[in-house]
Design a protein around this motif. Structure first.
Motif, PDB file in Angstrom:
ATOM      1  N   TYR A 192       0.843  -1.204   0.000  1.00 37.71           N
ATOM      2  CA  TYR A 192       0.000   0.000   0.000  1.00 37.71           C
ATOM      3  C   TYR A 192       0.871   1.245   0.000  1.00 37.71           C
ATOM      4  CZ  TYR A 192      -3.210   3.637   1.553  1.00 37.71           C
ATOM      5  OH  TYR A 192      -3.931   4.806   1.648  1.00 37.71           O
ATOM      6  N   MET A 193       1.864   1.281   0.880  1.00 32.14           N
ATOM      7  CA  MET A 193       2.716   2.462   0.985  1.00 32.14           C
ATOM      8  C   MET A 193       3.555   2.661  -0.277  1.00 32.14           C
ATOM      9  SD  MET A 193       1.740   3.811   3.711  1.00 32.14           S
ATOM     10  CE  MET A 193       2.855   5.183   3.434  1.00 32.14           C
ATOM     11  N   ARG A 222      18.119  11.892   2.586  1.00 36.04           N
ATOM     12  CA  ARG A 222      17.612  10.606   3.063  1.00 36.04           C
ATOM     13  C   ARG A 222      17.640  10.535   4.585  1.00 36.04           C
ATOM     14  NH1 ARG A 222      18.136   4.786   0.468  1.00 36.04           N
ATOM     15  NH2 ARG A 222      17.663   6.100  -1.296  1.00 36.04           N
ATOM     16  N   ALA A 223      18.694  11.050   5.191  1.00 37.03           N
ATOM     17  CA  ALA A 223      18.801  11.008   6.654  1.00 37.03           C
ATOM     18  C   ALA A 223      17.673  11.800   7.310  1.00 37.03           C
ATOM     19  CB  ALA A 223      20.156  11.551   7.092  1.00 37.03           C
ATOM     20  N   ASP A 224      17.337  12.962   6.738  1.00 34.52           N
ATOM     21  CA  ASP A 224      16.246  13.748   7.307  1.00 34.52           C
ATOM     22  C   ASP A 224      14.918  13.015   7.161  1.00 34.52           C
ATOM     23  OD1 ASP A 224      15.455  16.648   8.279  1.00 34.52           O
ATOM     24  OD2 ASP A 224      13.981  16.055   6.778  1.00 34.52           O
ATOM     25  N   TYR A 225      14.706  12.405   6.019  1.00 35.65           N
ATOM     26  CA  TYR A 225      13.484  11.634   5.792  1.00 35.65           C
ATOM     27  C   TYR A 225      13.370  10.489   6.797  1.00 35.65           C
ATOM     28  CZ  TYR A 225      10.450   8.274   3.376  1.00 35.65           C
ATOM     29  OH  TYR A 225       9.476   7.360   3.066  1.00 35.65           O
ATOM     30  N   LEU A 226      14.473   9.780   7.026  1.00 37.52           N
ATOM     31  CA  LEU A 226      14.461   8.612   7.913  1.00 37.52           C
ATOM     32  C   LEU A 226      14.454   8.982   9.393  1.00 37.52           C
ATOM     33  CD1 LEU A 226      16.959   6.279   6.010  1.00 37.52           C
ATOM     34  CD2 LEU A 226      14.454   6.087   6.102  1.00 37.52           C
ATOM     35  N   ALA A 227      14.654  10.261   9.711  1.00 38.75           N
ATOM     36  CA  ALA A 227      14.628  10.682  11.116  1.00 38.75           C
ATOM     37  C   ALA A 227      13.254  10.497  11.743  1.00 38.75           C
ATOM     38  CB  ALA A 227      15.080  12.140  11.237  1.00 38.75           C
ATOM     39  N   THR A 228      12.248  10.280  10.927  1.00 34.58           N
ATOM     40  CA  THR A 228      10.909   9.951  11.443  1.00 34.58           C
ATOM     41  C   THR A 228      10.932   8.658  12.258  1.00 34.58           C
ATOM     42  OG1 THR A 228       9.567  11.132   9.813  1.00 34.58           O
ATOM     43  CG2 THR A 228       8.656   9.089  10.657  1.00 34.58           C
ATOM     44  N   VAL A 276       8.965   5.112   8.204  1.00 35.50           N
ATOM     45  CA  VAL A 276       9.183   5.199   6.763  1.00 35.50           C
ATOM     46  C   VAL A 276      10.320   4.265   6.370  1.00 35.50           C
ATOM     47  CG1 VAL A 276       8.345   7.572   6.534  1.00 35.50           C
ATOM     48  CG2 VAL A 276      10.745   7.172   7.073  1.00 35.50           C
ATOM     49  N   GLU A 277      10.400   3.960   5.097  1.00 36.10           N
ATOM     50  CA  GLU A 277      11.455   3.109   4.547  1.00 36.10           C
ATOM     51  C   GLU A 277      12.177   3.877   3.439  1.00 36.10           C
ATOM     52  OE1 GLU A 277      12.157  -0.048   5.622  1.00 36.10           O
ATOM     53  OE2 GLU A 277      10.634   0.225   7.164  1.00 36.10           O
ATOM     54  N   PRO A 278      13.482   3.698   3.315  1.00 34.65           N
ATOM     55  CA  PRO A 278      14.202   4.432   2.253  1.00 34.65           C
ATOM     56  C   PRO A 278      13.657   4.137   0.866  1.00 34.65           C
ATOM     57  CG  PRO A 278      15.594   2.731   3.249  1.00 34.65           C
ATOM     58  CD  PRO A 278      14.398   2.866   4.121  1.00 34.65           C
ATOM     59  N   GLU A 279      13.159   2.903   0.672  1.00 35.83           N
ATOM     60  CA  GLU A 279      12.634   2.543  -0.644  1.00 35.83           C
ATOM     61  C   GLU A 279      11.388   3.348  -1.007  1.00 35.83           C
ATOM     62  OE1 GLU A 279      13.267   0.417   1.793  1.00 35.83           O
ATOM     63  OE2 GLU A 279      15.004  -0.721   1.069  1.00 35.83           O
ATOM     64  N   PHE A 280      10.664   3.838  -0.012  1.00 34.84           N
ATOM     65  CA  PHE A 280       9.456   4.603  -0.310  1.00 34.84           C
ATOM     66  C   PHE A 280       9.806   5.928  -0.986  1.00 34.84           C
ATOM     67  CE2 PHE A 280       7.132   2.501   3.513  1.00 34.84           C
ATOM     68  CZ  PHE A 280       6.978   1.347   2.776  1.00 34.84           C
ATOM     69  N   LEU A 281      10.769   6.644  -0.419  1.00 34.11           N
ATOM     70  CA  LEU A 281      11.187   7.906  -1.037  1.00 34.11           C
ATOM     71  C   LEU A 281      11.802   7.647  -2.408  1.00 34.11           C
ATOM     72  CD1 LEU A 281      11.372  10.972  -0.653  1.00 34.11           C
ATOM     73  CD2 LEU A 281      13.649  10.632   0.332  1.00 34.11           C
ATOM     74  N   ASP A 282      12.564   6.559  -2.533  1.00 32.69           N
ATOM     75  CA  ASP A 282      13.125   6.188  -3.832  1.00 32.69           C
ATOM     76  C   ASP A 282      12.010   5.977  -4.853  1.00 32.69           C
ATOM     77  OD1 ASP A 282      15.648   6.260  -2.717  1.00 32.69           O
ATOM     78  OD2 ASP A 282      15.815   4.083  -2.481  1.00 32.69           O
TER      79      ASP A 282
END
Length: 259
Positions: free
Chosen positions: A112-113, A174-180, A216-222
């Motif tokens: 879904y995500m 990516r680091a800022d995104y994953l800080a969640t 969140v997962e890094p693959e989602f932003l990718d």
């Protein structure tokens, strides 16, 4: 460097400035904030918000989300301009409908995500909200706060695009995104989320589901960036063609945000 700002009733509140940039000037602190929704903000939280010097708040939530968790009135002083949209999404299944229809496996939530990130940046609703966010970012004198429900997915994409414009390195984006992905926050919310899903569906989710609801997962932003590149060739092409960001606006944004 601490970017997380603690609130009593607002989750995932962070300053997403302060990163190095390619030009060497660096991203300023105290101008860019991101968070979850403010529906549970306490009086102390509201007072703290007023002290941040916010000129604009961008609320990325859908209308029904805003109805479920409306923001409380600003306690004192001039209220910031609030940017919202009453349009519905075109391409994404409603989150609550998905939960009710899902087999509640971790794989189904991950799928879904993944699909959400693949479609959301191109959805006209978010294109419009992102456009108005960047217009405000180019023209306002004060700080800007952008948020959605949890401050992780819709907010994560727009913050990553902001960092791209400013020249923040990919690893820092990516680091800022994953800080969640705060394990303390995830643990605190796990029982509540399981209880909500059980109440809604009469069933219990797999343990692995929680990570996709809270984190969140890094693959989602990718996936979001790959969808953008397929449609527009590059992130810059998306910002120009879909968002309508002009060269002058980009320079205005950099002028405001860079030290």
């Amino acid at each position: 460097m601490t970017r997380r700002i603690p609130f009593e009733g607002i989750e995932n509140f962070r300053d997403f400035g302060g990163y190095d940039t390619a030009c060497g000037r660096g991203l300023r602190r105290g101008l860019l904030y991101r968070s979850g929704h403010h529906g549970a903000a306490t009086d102390a939280d509201l007072q703290k918000l007023t002290e941040l010097g916010l000129s604009v708040v961008v609320d990325l939530r859908r209308p029904n989300e805003r109805e479920r968790f409306p923001h409380r009135a600003w306690p004192t002083g001039p209220e910031p301009v609030v940017i919202t949209s009453d349009a519905e999404q075109e391409h994404s299944q409603e989150w609550l409908d998905f939960i009710q229809e899902s087999d509640l496996s971790a794989a189904s939530f991950r799928d879904y995500m993944t699909n959400y990130y693949r479609t959301a940046p191109l959805d006209p609703r978010y294109v419009d909200l992102y456009r108005r966010y960047f217009e405000a970012l180019a023209s306002t004198d004060g700080a800007i706060l952008v948020h959605c429900a949890a401050g992780k997915d819709r907010t994560g994409v727009i913050c990553a695009l902001t960092h791209h414009i400013a020249g923040v390195a990919d690893e820092d984006i990516r680091a800022d995104y994953l800080a969640t992905n705060d394990p303390v926050r995830a643990a605190a919310r796990a029982d509540m989320i399981k209880g909500f899903i059980h109440e809604t569906t009469g069933r219990m989710p797999e343990d692995g589901v929680i990570r996709y609801i809270v984190g969140v997962e890094p693959e989602f932003l990718d996936e979001a960036f790959a969808a953008i590149r397929r449609a527009h060739g590059s992130l810059d092409g998306y910002l120009e063609e879909a968002i309508g960001l002009t060269a002058d606006q980009r320079e205005q944004i950099r002028g405001r945000l860079l030290g």
